[in-house]
Design an enzyme around this catalytic site. Structure first.
Site, short mmCIF file in Angstrom:
data_model
loop_
_atom_site.label_atom_id
_atom_site.label_comp_id
_atom_site.label_asym_id
_atom_site.label_seq_id
_atom_site.Cartn_x
_atom_site.Cartn_y
_atom_site.Cartn_z
CE LYS A 56 0.67 62.24 -32.20
NZ LYS A 56 0.72 63.25 -33.30
CB SER A 78 -5.14 64.89 -35.02
OG SER A 78 -5.00 65.15 -36.39
CG ASP A 79 0.65 61.61 -36.68
OD1 ASP A 79 1.37 62.08 -35.78
OD2 ASP A 79 1.11 61.18 -37.75
CB THR A 80 -0.18 66.13 -39.91
OG1 THR A 80 -1.44 66.59 -39.43
CG2 THR A 80 0.02 66.61 -41.34
CB SER A 115 -4.98 59.95 -38.92
OG SER A 115 -3.91 60.29 -38.04
#
Length: 205
Positions: A56, A78-80, A115
């Site tokens: 991303k 960011s990633d969840t 992250s």
């Protein structure tokens, strides 16, 4: 000193709110990316989470480079992920899928991983641009209450589940499903601000 430009590579209103509440001035530029992961990465949730944040952020960096970098710029991707027994729970594909997810999480402790991939760009000599990045992941344990099927159906009827990893939103009615958390609430909501203060102090000057 040229001020640092901060770009959030996410369209998530929750991440924007957390970053704004932390006192960071930023703009949003989100570029869609392929979020499919190969089987080897799927078996390593933390690495998978970091990889998606890097994709991303990297896509947004390419977009900014194409437009031209005017000064020092920090891009945050960011990633969840919600993870139970090393299995990644993504966003539900429909009502029945959401029921299965919440039924699996009921009465158990799972991990929420968020992250952050931070990419620094700075104009260099002769029109060049230097680019460097680092990525980290923060993990919070979340324990659900024992949920009846009716409680699950009542929660899903509120409509906040279907764009959320694991089919719940802890910042909304989903808080009623949770017995306890061990770690940062911000990480569960979608951006680990406490961890970012340590890893990226330049953001909070």
């Amino acid at each position: 000193m040229t001020p640092l430009t901060v770009v959030l590579a996410s369209a998530s209103p929750r991440r924007s709110q957390l970053l704004a509440e932390a006192g960071v001035e930023f703009s949003v530029l989100s570029v869609s990316v392929d979020e499919l992961l190969d089987p080897e990465l799927l078996s390593k949730p933390q690495e998978a989470c970091k990889k998606l944040a890097e994709r991303k952020a990297g896509a947004t960096v390419q977009e900014i480079l194409a437009q031209g970098v005017g000064g020092p710029t920090l891009v945050l991707g960011s990633d969840t992920m919600v993870v139970l027994d090393n299995v990644i729970f993504g966003k539900p594909t429909g009502h029945d899928h959401a029921v299965r997810m919440l039924s699996a999480l009921s009465g158990k402790t799972h991990q929420v991983m968020t992250s952050v991939s931070a990419w620094m760009m700075a104009p260099g000599a002769e029109g060049g641009v230097s680019v460097g990045y680092r990525t980290f992941v923060d993990v919070t344990d979340v324990t659900f209450k024992d949920l009846s099927q009716q409680q699950i159906l009542d929660y899903l009827s509120k409509g906040e589940s279907f764009d959320k990893a694991g089919a719940y939103a802890i910042q909304g009615f989903g808080a009623d499903l949770v017995k306890e958390i061990d770690g940062s609430l911000d990480t569960v909501i979608g951006l680990p601000v406490e961890r970012m203060r340590k890893e990226l102090p330049e953001l909070f000057l």
